[in-house]
Scaffold this active site. Sequence first.
Site, PDB file in Angstrom:
ATOM      1  N   GLY A  88     137.867   0.322 -48.020  1.00  0.00           N
ATOM      2  CA  GLY A  88     138.875  -0.947 -48.551  1.00  0.00           C
ATOM      3  C   GLY A  88     139.412  -2.140 -47.303  1.00  0.00           C
ATOM      4  O   GLY A  88     140.262  -2.241 -48.097  1.00  0.00           O
ATOM      5  N   SER A  89     139.125  -1.167 -46.297  1.00  0.00           N
ATOM      6  CA  SER A  89     140.794  -1.683 -45.215  1.00  0.00           C
ATOM      7  C   SER A  89     140.363  -3.260 -45.210  1.00  0.00           C
ATOM      8  O   SER A  89     141.392  -3.885 -45.191  1.00  0.00           O
ATOM      9  CB  SER A  89     140.688  -1.883 -43.942  1.00  0.00           C
ATOM     10  N   ARG A 102     125.181  -2.816 -50.072  1.00  0.00           N
ATOM     11  CA  ARG A 102     123.974  -3.285 -50.609  1.00  0.00           C
ATOM     12  C   ARG A 102     123.867  -3.972 -50.495  1.00  0.00           C
ATOM     13  O   ARG A 102     124.431  -5.531 -49.709  1.00  0.00           O
ATOM     14  CB  ARG A 102     124.284  -3.720 -52.522  1.00  0.00           C
ATOM     15  N   ASN A 159     130.200 -13.051 -46.276  1.00  0.00           N
ATOM     16  CA  ASN A 159     130.636 -11.311 -46.127  1.00  0.00           C
ATOM     17  C   ASN A 159     131.432 -11.106 -44.529  1.00  0.00           C
ATOM     18  O   ASN A 159     131.181 -11.872 -43.571  1.00  0.00           O
ATOM     19  CB  ASN A 159     128.716 -10.869 -45.313  1.00  0.00           C
ATOM     20  N   HIS A 195     130.572  -8.824 -40.668  1.00  0.00           N
ATOM     21  CA  HIS A 195     130.186  -7.998 -40.197  1.00  0.00           C
ATOM     22  C   HIS A 195     130.681  -7.606 -38.272  1.00  0.00           C
ATOM     23  O   HIS A 195     131.420  -8.704 -37.922  1.00  0.00           O
ATOM     24  CB  HIS A 195     128.863  -8.511 -39.809  1.00  0.00           C
ATOM     25  N   ASP A 237     122.912 -15.565 -46.637  1.00  0.00           N
ATOM     26  CA  ASP A 237     122.016 -15.699 -47.549  1.00  0.00           C
ATOM     27  C   ASP A 237     120.518 -15.037 -48.098  1.00  0.00           C
ATOM     28  O   ASP A 237     121.507 -13.394 -47.853  1.00  0.00           O
ATOM     29  CB  ASP A 237     121.417 -16.679 -46.307  1.00  0.00           C
ATOM     30  N   GLY A 254     119.001 -13.525 -46.120  1.00  0.00           N
ATOM     31  CA  GLY A 254     118.203 -12.207 -44.966  1.00  0.00           C
ATOM     32  C   GLY A 254     120.029 -11.124 -44.771  1.00  0.00           C
ATOM     33  O   GLY A 254     121.052 -11.352 -45.726  1.00  0.00           O
ATOM     34  N   GLU A 259     138.896  -8.215 -38.012  1.00  0.00           N
ATOM     35  CA  GLU A 259     138.440  -8.761 -39.092  1.00  0.00           C
ATOM     36  C   GLU A 259     139.169  -8.836 -40.448  1.00  0.00           C
ATOM     37  O   GLU A 259     139.414  -9.415 -40.731  1.00  0.00           O
ATOM     38  CB  GLU A 259     137.328  -7.370 -39.785  1.00  0.00           C
TER      39      GLU A 259
HETATM   40  C1  GRF Z   1     133.489  -3.597 -41.579  1.00  0.00           C
HETATM   41  O1  GRF Z   1     133.757  -3.361 -40.269  1.00  0.00           O
HETATM   42  C2  GRF Z   1     132.725  -4.416 -42.408  1.00  0.00           C
HETATM   43  O2  GRF Z   1     132.500  -5.318 -40.982  1.00  0.00           O
HETATM   44  C3  GRF Z   1     131.239  -3.641 -42.135  1.00  0.00           C
HETATM   45  O3  GRF Z   1     131.775  -2.573 -42.710  1.00  0.00           O
HETATM   46  C4  GRF Z   1     133.372  -2.749 -42.703  1.00  0.00           C
HETATM   47  C5  GRF Z   1     133.877  -2.466 -44.058  1.00  0.00           C
HETATM   48  O4  GRF Z   1     134.948  -1.320 -43.694  1.00  0.00           O
HETATM   49  N1  GRF Z   1     130.670  -4.548 -43.524  1.00  0.00           N
HETATM   50  P1  GRF Z   1     135.897  -1.671 -44.685  1.00  0.00           P
HETATM   51  O5  GRF Z   1     135.605  -0.850 -46.186  1.00  0.00           O
HETATM   52  O6  GRF Z   1     136.888  -2.819 -44.828  1.00  0.00           O
HETATM   53  O7  GRF Z   1     137.473  -0.419 -43.969  1.00  0.00           O
END
Ligand code: GRF
Length: 220
Positions: free
Chosen positions: A15-16, A94, A110, A112, A144, A146, A177
């Site tokens: 959950g960072s 999920r 999302n 990624h 979406d 995919g 992120e």
């Molecule tokens: C992150 O690298 C995110 O891009 C991916 O899962 C990871 C989650 O990290 N989808 P956190 O739980 O937010 O620390």
Amino acid sequence: MARPLRLGVLASGTGSNLQAILDACSARRIAAEAAVVICNIPGARALQRAAEARVPAVLLPHREHARREDYDARLVSELRSRSVDLVCLAGFMRIVTPVLLSAFPQRVLNIHPSLLPGFPGMHGVRQALRAGVRVSGCTVHFVDEGTDSGPILIQAAVPVLEGDTEEALAARILLQEHRIYPQAIQLVAEGRVAVEGQRVRISGPSGDPARAFSSPPVET
Ligand code: GRF
């Protein structure tokens, strides 16, 4: 002033990214508030972070639902009951179904850890390293049907360094992120985002196309 955007953040693990969003909300760096955090894994750190921030946290274990669609219907009812405007997947492990997507059309984001459309799926950082790319990064995109394939909202580039391990590169990407996810939410909160097919148009703060937002510069 318009009311803050109400966020439903879905997380499965550390959950960072959730924390970065919670911090941006509480510092009023973004015009949003966390209405609910939903987690599918008992004991996940994300639940603790929500509790510490005094945000309603709901544990919704997926194992109790035979079909993905049934699980997503539970998600939708939780999110609706909290009047959520925007759903933010933040390390939510999920695959979501049209049940969720049709309830929140173009309202599910999302994050990624790669420069999509390269290296979608579970191991984006590992795949990028194996492919020998010199620049990787992260992407906030609309979800979406995919896998990591929806319209791209913001990306940040992160150079791959000599001798990088998956852990080291992932850690540097994670810092970016935490920067771009709140930025992406703020763009939506300001009503500056329009999804046009696979492309996302971002207008300037005053709607002036000449001042249109551009992606953050490459970090070195
Ligand atoms: C992150 O690298 C995110 O891009 C991916 O899962 C990871 C989650 O990290 N989808 P956190 O739980 O937010 O620390």
